[in-house]
Write a protein that holds these residues in place. Structure first.
Motif, PDB file in Angstrom:
ATOM      1  N   TYR A  74       0.815  -1.213   0.000  1.00  0.00           N
ATOM      2  CA  TYR A  74       0.000   0.000   0.000  1.00  0.00           C
ATOM      3  C   TYR A  74       0.855   1.272   0.000  1.00  0.00           C
ATOM      4  N   GLY A  75       2.171   1.122   0.046  1.00  0.00           N
ATOM      5  CA  GLY A  75       3.031   2.276   0.242  1.00  0.00           C
ATOM      6  C   GLY A  75       3.700   2.780  -1.024  1.00  0.00           C
ATOM      7  N   VAL A  76       4.465   3.849  -0.862  1.00  0.00           N
ATOM      8  CA  VAL A  76       5.290   4.439  -1.917  1.00  0.00           C
ATOM      9  C   VAL A  76       6.706   4.552  -1.365  1.00  0.00           C
ATOM     10  N   ASP A  77       7.670   4.074  -2.121  1.00  0.00           N
ATOM     11  CA  ASP A  77       9.066   4.190  -1.706  1.00  0.00           C
ATOM     12  C   ASP A  77       9.373   5.665  -1.430  1.00  0.00           C
ATOM     13  N   PRO A  78       9.788   6.003  -0.208  1.00  0.00           N
ATOM     14  CA  PRO A  78       9.994   7.422   0.124  1.00  0.00           C
ATOM     15  C   PRO A  78      11.049   8.096  -0.745  1.00  0.00           C
ATOM     16  N   ARG A  79      11.946   7.323  -1.354  1.00  0.00           N
ATOM     17  CA  ARG A  79      12.915   7.943  -2.257  1.00  0.00           C
ATOM     18  C   ARG A  79      12.227   8.511  -3.501  1.00  0.00           C
ATOM     19  N   LEU A  80      11.063   7.934  -3.846  1.00  0.00           N
ATOM     20  CA  LEU A  80      10.379   8.301  -5.090  1.00  0.00           C
ATOM     21  C   LEU A  80       9.290   9.338  -4.874  1.00  0.00           C
ATOM     22  N   GLY A  81       8.822   9.493  -3.649  1.00  0.00           N
ATOM     23  CA  GLY A  81       7.786  10.475  -3.384  1.00  0.00           C
ATOM     24  C   GLY A  81       6.759   9.976  -2.402  1.00  0.00           C
ATOM     25  N   THR A  82       5.555  10.530  -2.491  1.00  0.00           N
ATOM     26  CA  THR A  82       4.469  10.238  -1.560  1.00  0.00           C
ATOM     27  C   THR A  82       3.226   9.825  -2.341  1.00  0.00           C
ATOM     28  N   HIS A  83       2.198   9.410  -1.610  1.00  0.00           N
ATOM     29  CA  HIS A  83       0.925   9.115  -2.271  1.00  0.00           C
ATOM     30  C   HIS A  83       0.395  10.344  -3.001  1.00  0.00           C
ATOM     31  N   GLY A  84       0.624  11.515  -2.422  1.00  0.00           N
ATOM     32  CA  GLY A  84       0.190  12.742  -3.082  1.00  0.00           C
ATOM     33  C   GLY A  84       0.872  12.927  -4.424  1.00  0.00           C
ATOM     34  N   ASP A  85       2.163  12.576  -4.507  1.00  0.00           N
ATOM     35  CA  ASP A  85       2.885  12.684  -5.770  1.00  0.00           C
ATOM     36  C   ASP A  85       2.354  11.694  -6.802  1.00  0.00           C
ATOM     37  N   VAL A  86       2.003  10.488  -6.338  1.00  0.00           N
ATOM     38  CA  VAL A  86       1.436   9.493  -7.244  1.00  0.00           C
ATOM     39  C   VAL A  86       0.117   9.993  -7.815  1.00  0.00           C
ATOM     40  N   VAL A  87      -0.753  10.511  -6.945  1.00  0.00           N
ATOM     41  CA  VAL A  87      -2.044  11.010  -7.403  1.00  0.00           C
ATOM     42  C   VAL A  87      -1.860  12.161  -8.389  1.00  0.00           C
ATOM     43  N   GLU A  88      -0.880  13.021  -8.156  1.00  0.00           N
ATOM     44  CA  GLU A  88      -0.634  14.131  -9.076  1.00  0.00           C
ATOM     45  C   GLU A  88      -0.224  13.636 -10.455  1.00  0.00           C
ATOM     46  N   VAL A  89       0.585  12.575 -10.506  1.00  0.00           N
ATOM     47  CA  VAL A  89       0.957  11.991 -11.792  1.00  0.00           C
ATOM     48  C   VAL A  89      -0.270  11.389 -12.474  1.00  0.00           C
ATOM     49  N   ARG A  91      -3.428  12.205 -12.072  1.00  0.00           N
ATOM     50  CA  ARG A  91      -4.315  13.281 -12.514  1.00  0.00           C
ATOM     51  C   ARG A  91      -3.764  13.979 -13.754  1.00  0.00           C
ATOM     52  N   THR A  92      -2.474  14.300 -13.730  1.00  0.00           N
ATOM     53  CA  THR A  92      -1.862  14.993 -14.869  1.00  0.00           C
ATOM     54  C   THR A  92      -1.922  14.128 -16.121  1.00  0.00           C
ATOM     55  N   ALA A  93      -1.641  12.843 -15.952  1.00  0.00           N
ATOM     56  CA  ALA A  93      -1.695  11.936 -17.097  1.00  0.00           C
ATOM     57  C   ALA A  93      -3.114  11.855 -17.646  1.00  0.00           C
ATOM     58  N   ARG A  94      -4.101  11.720 -16.781  1.00  0.00           N
ATOM     59  CA  ARG A  94      -5.493  11.613 -17.229  1.00  0.00           C
ATOM     60  C   ARG A  94      -5.915  12.875 -17.989  1.00  0.00           C
ATOM     61  N   ASP A  95      -5.442  14.033 -17.544  1.00  0.00           N
ATOM     62  CA  ASP A  95      -5.747  15.278 -18.248  1.00  0.00           C
ATOM     63  C   ASP A  95      -5.206  15.273 -19.674  1.00  0.00           C
ATOM     64  N   ARG A  96      -4.136  14.497 -19.905  1.00  0.00           N
ATOM     65  CA  ARG A  96      -3.532  14.413 -21.245  1.00  0.00           C
ATOM     66  C   ARG A  96      -4.012  13.192 -22.023  1.00  0.00           C
ATOM     67  N   GLY A  97      -5.037  12.523 -21.524  1.00  0.00           N
ATOM     68  CA  GLY A  97      -5.560  11.360 -22.222  1.00  0.00           C
ATOM     69  C   GLY A  97      -4.770  10.092 -21.995  1.00  0.00           C
ATOM     70  N   ILE A  98      -3.997  10.043 -20.906  1.00  0.00           N
ATOM     71  CA  ILE A  98      -3.159   8.880 -20.600  1.00  0.00           C
ATOM     72  C   ILE A  98      -3.682   8.217 -19.333  1.00  0.00           C
ATOM     73  N   ARG A  99      -3.987   6.939 -19.412  1.00  0.00           N
ATOM     74  CA  ARG A  99      -4.335   6.167 -18.226  1.00  0.00           C
ATOM     75  C   ARG A  99      -3.070   5.544 -17.640  1.00  0.00           C
ATOM     76  N   VAL A 100      -3.110   5.251 -16.358  1.00  0.00           N
ATOM     77  CA  VAL A 100      -1.943   4.712 -15.654  1.00  0.00           C
ATOM     78  C   VAL A 100      -2.281   3.330 -15.112  1.00  0.00           C
ATOM     79  N   ILE A 101      -1.417   2.358 -15.403  1.00  0.00           N
ATOM     80  CA  ILE A 101      -1.515   1.044 -14.777  1.00  0.00           C
ATOM     81  C   ILE A 101      -0.229   0.799 -13.999  1.00  0.00           C
ATOM     82  N   VAL A 102      -0.302  -0.063 -12.999  1.00  0.00           N
ATOM     83  CA  VAL A 102       0.853  -0.285 -12.125  1.00  0.00           C
ATOM     84  C   VAL A 102       1.118  -1.781 -11.996  1.00  0.00           C
TER      85      VAL A 102
END
Length: 553
Positions: A74-89, A91-102
Motif C-alpha cells: 500500500y506504500g510508496v518508496d519514500p525515495r520516489l515520493g508520496t501518495h500525493g505525488d502518485v495522485v498528481e501523476v 491526474r496529470t496523465a489523465r488530463d492528457r488522455g493517458i491512463r496509468v496502470i501499475v
C-alpha cells in the motif's frame, strides 16, 4: 468484426509505455528518479502518442530485486515520493488522455515484509500461513527461474526449523494464495490503488501466482483469476489486467478464460516476440509468420500486447536449443550478453548494430501487428544498454534526456546515481531526447508518426488478421480488417530490395491502396493485383480505399 464504441474498451487501441520511476527523471537531485520528475515529463509522453503509462514497482522495497521485493503493497518508496505525488501523476496523465496502470507483484513479498518477519518468529503466528512451509523440502527442490543464481526452491528458516517456498529469489518468500486471508489482502491492494485513480495492473508472472503448492487448498486456480477480474469490474468498469504469461498459445487461452475476457484482459505475446528475433537473425520472416498463423483468435473482450523489448532479459526459452543458439550467435555473441542460458541482456539497437533501417522496420512491424504496442522507456530514442552492469539491470539505465551531465537525468554526482548510463556510442552525448526532438528525421519523430498512424487505424486493434501470399521470400505481408476498413503492411527482413506481387482478390473494382506515410495511391488491377517495390529493410503501411468509403489516408 463490428466495433463497439465504448470507452470501457479503451485498451483495445492503446499505446503502452513502461517506465521505472527510479530511472526516469530525478527532480530533487538525490540521484534517484521520482514522481515529481515524472510529472514534468507527462507532456513528453502525450506528444509521443502514449495513451497508457505502465509504472514498474514503486512500493517500499528491500531493494534486492529492483523493486520487485515489496515490503508494503500500500506504500510508496519514500525515495520516489508520496501518495500525493502518485495522485498528481495520475491526474496529470489523465488530463492528457493517458491512463496509468501499475505492477501488481503479489507472488511473493520481501523477507523483510512485516508479514514474513512475524511469520518466522513463531509457527503459531497468524501470518504463518501467509507463506508456504514444509518440514522437509520436496524432491523437486530445483530452481529453474534463476539458474546460476538460485539452486533451490525451498530455503531453511533456521529459527523455526522449517523450509519456506521461494519460486524466485530466497529473499522473496512465496505468498500462499491457498489461504483466503492472503487472497483478501490482494483484493484490498487492488481496491486501494483503483481508489487512487489507476486504470489497471500489469500482473507479474501469472502462472506462478496461481500455481498452488501440493497440500494447499484452492480447488480451481483459474477461478481465483476470475474472482480477481470480477472484483476489478465491480470497482472500476474500465480497469484492466495485463498478464505476464510466458506459455504456449494454447495454454495462454486458458488465462483469458473459457469465456474470453473473464480472466486476464490482455496478455503479452512472448511466442511472437521470440519468433521475431529468430526471423531477424535469419533475415527470413517465416518463423514470425509461423507464430502469427499459430496465434489463436480471441474475443473482442481480450487483446494481445506486442513488444520487442522489456525490462527483463530478452527471453528465448520457447525456441528450440538450435534456434536459441542462432539468435545468440547473431545478437549476443559474447557470453556476458546472455543470462540464465535462455536470455539476452541487450537492447534492440545494439543487437542490430545500430542500423537505422532495421530498427525502424522492427518498430513499424510492432505498431502494425494486430494488438497493442508496448514500449519500454528509451526505445523511442534508441537507447542502448550498459554492458558494464551485469544481468537484467543492464537495460534499466537512466533515461537519456540531453547531452548534459548524467544525460539530464539528475544533477547529482555520478557516484550517487541509482544506475549508470552507457558510455561510447550509446552514451547520452550521442543518444538523447533533446537532440531528437529537434531533428524531424530522428527515431523519436519516427515513433511519434507510427503512434499517430496507429491511433487512426482502429482496425489494427480491433480487426481480424491474415497473412497474404506473395512471391518475395524476404517479405512479411499481413492484413488487418474490421468494419471500419482494411490495412495491409509489408516488411522486408533482408538487406536487399524486394519486389512484391499481391492479389487482393476480394476487393471491389476501383479500389486503391493509399500509402499511410506518403502520397502514393496505387490502383488495384484485375483480381486485385498490385506490384510494389521495397528497399532493403523497407516497410509500407497501405490502406484499402474503396470507392466512396471516405477513410483517412
Amino acid at each position: 468484426m463490428k466495433i463497439t464504441d465504448t470507452s470501457d474498451l479503451w485498451w483495445k487501441t492503446s499505446v503502452v509505455y513502461c517506465l521505472d520511476v527510479e530511472t526516469y527523471l530525478d527532480h530533487d537531485g538525490d540521484g534517484v528518479g521520482d514522481f515529481a520528475g515524472l510529472a514534468q515529463r507527462i507532456d513528453y509522453l502525450a506528444d509521443l502518442g502514449v495513451t497508457c503509462l505502465w509504472l514498474m514497482p514503486f512500493y517500499p522495497t528491500a531493494d534486492r530485486d529492483d523493486g520487485y521485493d515489496v515490503t508494503d503493497f500500500y506504500g510508496v518508496d519514500p525515495r520516489l515520493g508520496t501518495h500525493g505525488d502518485v495522485v498528481e501523476v495520475i491526474r496529470t496523465a489523465r488530463d492528457r488522455g493517458i491512463r496509468v496502470i501499475v505492477d501488481l507483484v503479489v507472488n511473493h513479498t520481501a523477507d523483510t515484509h512485516p508479514w514474513f518477519v512475524a511469520a518466522r518468529r513463531s509457527r503459531n503466528s497468524r501470518y504463518r500461513d501467509y507463506y508456504v512451509w514444509r518440514d522437509e523440502p520436496p524432491a523437486n527442490n530445483v530452481n529453474t527461474v534463476f539458474p546460476g543464481e538460485e539452486t533451490t526452491l525451498w530455503e531453511l528458516d533456521e529459527k523455526s526449523g522449517q523450509y519456506y517456498l521461494h519460486t524466485f529469489y530466497r529473499h522473496q518468500p512465496d505468498l500462499n494464495i491457498g489461504n483466503p486471508a492472503v487472497r483478501d489482502e490482494i483484493a484490498k491492494t487492488i481496491g486501494f490503488w483503483l481508489q487512487l485513480g489507476i486504470s489497471g495492473f500489469r500482473v507479474d508472472a501469472v502462472p506462478f501466482l496461481i500455481e498452488v503448492p501440493e497440500g494447499e487448498d484452492l480447488a480451481d486456480p483459474h477461478e481465483y483469476l476470475r474472482d480477481l477480474r470480477r472484483f476489478l469490474r465491480r470497482r472500476s468498469r474500465e480497469a484492466v489486467l495485463l498478464g505476464e504469461v510466458n506459455l504456449p498459445y494454447k495454454e495462454q487461452l486458458d488465462y483469458f478464460g473459457d469465456n474470453q475476457g473473464e480472466e486476464l484482459t490482455l496478455q503479452f505475446d512472448f511466442i511472437g516476440m521470440q519468433a521475431l528475433y529468430l526471423s531477424l537473425a535469419r533475415s527470413d520472416p517465416r518463423p514470425l509468420a509461423k507464430a502469427l498463423r499459430a496465434r489463436p483468435a480471441i474475443a473482442p473482450e481480450a487483446q494481445w500486447a506486442n513488444f520487442v523489448r522489456n525490462h527483463d532479459e530478452l527471453t528465448l526459452d520457447k525456441l528450440t536449443d538450435a534456434e536459441r543458439e542462432e539468435v545468440f550467435a547473431a545478437f549476443a555473441p559474447d557470453e556476458r550478453q546472455r543470462v540464465y542460458g535462455r536470455g539476452i541482456t541487450r537492447r534492440l539497437p545494439t543487437m542490430l548494430g545500430g542500423d537505422p533501417r532495421r530498427i525502424r522496420m522492427v518498430y513499424s512491424l510492432l505498431f502494425s501487428l494486430p494488438g497493442v504496442p508496448v514500449l519500454f522507456y528509451g526505445e523511442e530514442i534508441g537507447m542502448g544498454e550498459n554492458p558494464d552492469i551485469l544481468g537484467r539491470t543492464s537495460v534499466r539505465t537512466p533515461m537519456q534526456w540531453s547531452d548534459s551531465r548524467n544525460g539530464g537525468f539528475s544533477p547529482a554526482a555520478p557516484s550517487r546515481l541509482t544506475s549508470r548510463p552507457p558510455e561510447g556510442g550509446y552514451a547520452p552525448e550521442h543518444i538523447n531526447a533533446s537532440q531528437q526532438l529537434n531533428d524531424d528525421e530522428s527515431l523519436l519523430h519516427f515513433i511519434r508518426k507510427l503512434a499517430a498512424r496507429y491511433r487512426i487505424s482502429p482496425e489494427i486493434g480491433w480487426g481480424t488478421a491474415e497473412l497474404l501470399e506473395h512471391d518475395a521470400p524476404s517479405v512479411l505481408v499481413h492484413s488487418v480488417r474490421a468494419d471500419v476498413g482494411r490495412m495491409v503492411a509489408l516488411h522486408n527482413f533482408a538487406d536487399e530490395p524486394a519486389r512484391v506481387r499481391l492479389a487482393l482478390e476480394d476487393e471491389p473494382e476501383g479500389a486503391e491502396l493509399t500509402d499511410l506515410f506518403g502520397p502514393d495511391r496505387l490502383a488495384l488491377g484485375p483480381a486485385g493485383r498490385v506490384e510494389l517495390d521495397l528497399p532493403a529493410y523497407g516497410w509500407r503501411w497501405l490502406r484499402v480505399a474503396r470507392p466512396g468509403d471516405g477513410r483517412l489516408g
